[in-house]
Design a protein around this motif. Sequence first.
Motif, PDB file in Angstrom:
ATOM      1  N   ALA A 133     -96.921 -94.826 -54.691  1.00 39.53           N
ATOM      2  CA  ALA A 133     -97.105 -93.371 -54.638  1.00 39.53           C
ATOM      3  C   ALA A 133     -96.356 -92.697 -55.780  1.00 39.53           C
ATOM      4  CB  ALA A 133     -96.616 -92.828 -53.298  1.00 39.53           C
ATOM      5  N   ALA A 134     -97.043 -91.844 -56.509  1.00 35.25           N
ATOM      6  CA  ALA A 134     -96.424 -91.140 -57.635  1.00 35.25           C
ATOM      7  C   ALA A 134     -95.273 -90.264 -57.167  1.00 35.25           C
ATOM      8  CB  ALA A 134     -97.481 -90.292 -58.352  1.00 35.25           C
ATOM      9  N   TYR A 135     -95.396 -89.704 -55.979  1.00 34.82           N
ATOM     10  CA  TYR A 135     -94.328 -88.858 -55.420  1.00 34.82           C
ATOM     11  C   TYR A 135     -93.030 -89.653 -55.318  1.00 34.82           C
ATOM     12  CZ  TYR A 135     -91.672 -86.239 -51.892  1.00 34.82           C
ATOM     13  OH  TYR A 135     -90.676 -85.564 -51.216  1.00 34.82           O
ATOM     14  N   ALA A 136     -93.081 -90.840 -54.706  1.00 29.92           N
ATOM     15  CA  ALA A 136     -91.888 -91.666 -54.517  1.00 29.92           C
ATOM     16  C   ALA A 136     -91.332 -92.149 -55.849  1.00 29.92           C
ATOM     17  CB  ALA A 136     -92.218 -92.854 -53.613  1.00 29.92           C
ATOM     18  N   ARG A 137     -92.213 -92.484 -56.789  1.00 31.41           N
ATOM     19  CA  ARG A 137     -91.744 -92.931 -58.112  1.00 31.41           C
ATOM     20  C   ARG A 137     -91.024 -91.803 -58.844  1.00 31.41           C
ATOM     21  NH1 ARG A 137     -96.988 -95.036 -58.411  1.00 31.41           N
ATOM     22  NH2 ARG A 137     -97.565 -93.526 -60.031  1.00 31.41           N
ATOM     23  N   SER A 138     -91.556 -90.586 -58.751  1.00 31.37           N
ATOM     24  CA  SER A 138     -90.927 -89.460 -59.439  1.00 31.37           C
ATOM     25  C   SER A 138     -89.585 -89.105 -58.805  1.00 31.37           C
ATOM     26  CB  SER A 138     -91.853 -88.233 -59.433  1.00 31.37           C
ATOM     27  OG  SER A 138     -92.020 -87.705 -58.129  1.00 31.37           O
ATOM     28  N   LYS A 139     -89.479 -89.267 -57.486  1.00 33.84           N
ATOM     29  CA  LYS A 139     -88.203 -89.030 -56.812  1.00 33.84           C
ATOM     30  C   LYS A 139     -87.162 -90.035 -57.290  1.00 33.84           C
ATOM     31  CE  LYS A 139     -88.603 -85.528 -53.915  1.00 33.84           C
ATOM     32  NZ  LYS A 139     -87.713 -84.351 -53.998  1.00 33.84           N
ATOM     33  N   ALA A 140     -87.581 -91.287 -57.428  1.00 30.70           N
ATOM     34  CA  ALA A 140     -86.675 -92.328 -57.923  1.00 30.70           C
ATOM     35  C   ALA A 140     -86.264 -92.043 -59.366  1.00 30.70           C
ATOM     36  CB  ALA A 140     -87.347 -93.694 -57.828  1.00 30.70           C
ATOM     37  N   ALA A 141     -87.211 -91.587 -60.179  1.00 29.90           N
ATOM     38  CA  ALA A 141     -86.907 -91.251 -61.572  1.00 29.90           C
ATOM     39  C   ALA A 141     -85.931 -90.086 -61.644  1.00 29.90           C
ATOM     40  CB  ALA A 141     -88.198 -90.901 -62.316  1.00 29.90           C
ATOM     41  N   GLY A 142     -86.077 -89.129 -60.730  1.00 32.78           N
ATOM     42  CA  GLY A 142     -85.154 -88.000 -60.680  1.00 32.78           C
ATOM     43  C   GLY A 142     -83.747 -88.449 -60.326  1.00 32.78           C
ATOM     44  N   GLU A 143     -83.648 -89.377 -59.384  1.00 33.02           N
ATOM     45  CA  GLU A 143     -82.339 -89.915 -59.015  1.00 33.02           C
ATOM     46  C   GLU A 143     -81.696 -90.634 -60.205  1.00 33.02           C
ATOM     47  OE1 GLU A 143     -83.202 -90.822 -54.267  1.00 33.02           O
ATOM     48  OE2 GLU A 143     -82.438 -92.389 -55.574  1.00 33.02           O
ATOM     49  N   ALA A 144     -82.486 -91.433 -60.908  1.00 29.11           N
ATOM     50  CA  ALA A 144     -81.976 -92.176 -62.063  1.00 29.11           C
ATOM     51  C   ALA A 144     -81.479 -91.227 -63.145  1.00 29.11           C
ATOM     52  CB  ALA A 144     -83.072 -93.087 -62.612  1.00 29.11           C
ATOM     53  N   ALA A 145     -82.221 -90.133 -63.351  1.00 29.38           N
ATOM     54  CA  ALA A 145     -81.825 -89.141 -64.351  1.00 29.38           C
ATOM     55  C   ALA A 145     -80.507 -88.485 -63.953  1.00 29.38           C
ATOM     56  CB  ALA A 145     -82.919 -88.084 -64.499  1.00 29.38           C
ATOM     57  N   MET A 146     -80.348 -88.227 -62.675  1.00 26.79           N
ATOM     58  CA  MET A 146     -79.108 -87.639 -62.172  1.00 26.79           C
ATOM     59  C   MET A 146     -77.928 -88.580 -62.412  1.00 26.79           C
ATOM     60  SD  MET A 146     -78.738 -84.667 -60.666  1.00 26.79           S
ATOM     61  CE  MET A 146     -79.874 -83.270 -60.625  1.00 26.79           C
ATOM     62  N   ARG A 147     -78.108 -89.847 -62.072  1.00 22.99           N
ATOM     63  CA  ARG A 147     -77.017 -90.821 -62.246  1.00 22.99           C
ATOM     64  C   ARG A 147     -76.661 -90.988 -63.718  1.00 22.99           C
ATOM     65  NH1 ARG A 147     -80.482 -93.943 -58.933  1.00 22.99           N
ATOM     66  NH2 ARG A 147     -79.972 -93.817 -56.720  1.00 22.99           N
ATOM     67  N   ASP A 148     -77.655 -90.891 -64.575  1.00 22.61           N
ATOM     68  CA  ASP A 148     -77.435 -91.076 -66.007  1.00 22.61           C
ATOM     69  C   ASP A 148     -76.607 -89.943 -66.600  1.00 22.61           C
ATOM     70  OD1 ASP A 148     -77.796 -92.264 -68.570  1.00 22.61           O
ATOM     71  OD2 ASP A 148     -79.368 -90.802 -69.001  1.00 22.61           O
TER      72      ASP A 148
END
Length: 335
Positions: A133-148
């Motif tokens: 699901a694109a929704y779940a992938r984008s949420k994960a990408a948002g988390e990764a961006a936050m951690r970075d």
Amino acid sequence: MSGVNVGAGRVVTVFGGSGFVGRYVVRALARDGWRVRIACRRPDLAFHLQPQGRVGQVMAVQANVRHPESVAAALRGASAVVNLVGILAEGGAQTFSKVQAEGARAVAEAAKAAGVDTVVHISAIGADPSSGAAYARSKAAGEAAMRDAAPSAVILRPSVIFGPEDDFFNRFATMARFFPIVPIVGADTRFQPVYVGDVAEAVAAAVAGRAQPGSVYELGGPETKTFAELVEYVLKVTERARRVAKLSFGTGQLVARVTQLLTKASLGLFPKLLRMTTDQVELLKHDNVVSEEAIRDGRTLQGLGVQPQAIEAIVPTYLYRYRKTGQYQAQRLGA
């Protein structure tokens, strides 16, 4: 429960503060003494939140997470930031990637540039870079961006959120009001609905520094129920005798494709109540509950000092209006 005057007049910028979850977050932060700056695309739609605090304590400014310069401007002078921005379905320029992935990165990078160390980000249970699901992938990408960009950011992953203005229980109550059959996809998929007020308390606790920096908390209510059980509960509360049609994932994907085509062909005029996307069907293939790891590590509502409220304690207080005679259903003449 958050402490009194934790904010002590300092500014917290809340991106997406005018939405469903935002209004409860704003109330909790204002109660704790923060000066709340609501950053949203349409500040005129946030004026109703000003009474949540004292005169001048709550204000709205224009910002769009797709425009980094507006994000930076909204963070000037702030001591903390909360990112609530998210969408359930794509539309126009509002795509999952732009809003939930790149938008989160814009907030995190602006916080870093402004020297704001207290960052709280709302994600979702099920965030997964390998999801279908694109929704779940984008949420994960948002988390990764936050951690970075903001390694100490606290990430909160709620299950489906409910409350008086929700788009979950209200949606199925409306369907039961107008249709003899309520179709659902993923009848056996499990959810752990969490009350919006409890999510707001979790945000306030994290902003106050009571969460472990750099941690991911999973937020769920005290009950785990299947999708079918939740819809049956709606029918019970609203006193509607309706049949629940349990569709297979294959049938659900077909229906979703048709409704997407109709929505596009009608230029968005196709009823929102009947819309379903193939992405949403994909999400329904997986349970949406707090993980055993989060429970073991104390990364839950309870770990933040919040006791979650049950569905039965909240939902009937706003679903009664879907009964045939609303709040007068139980009254009798001459009683």
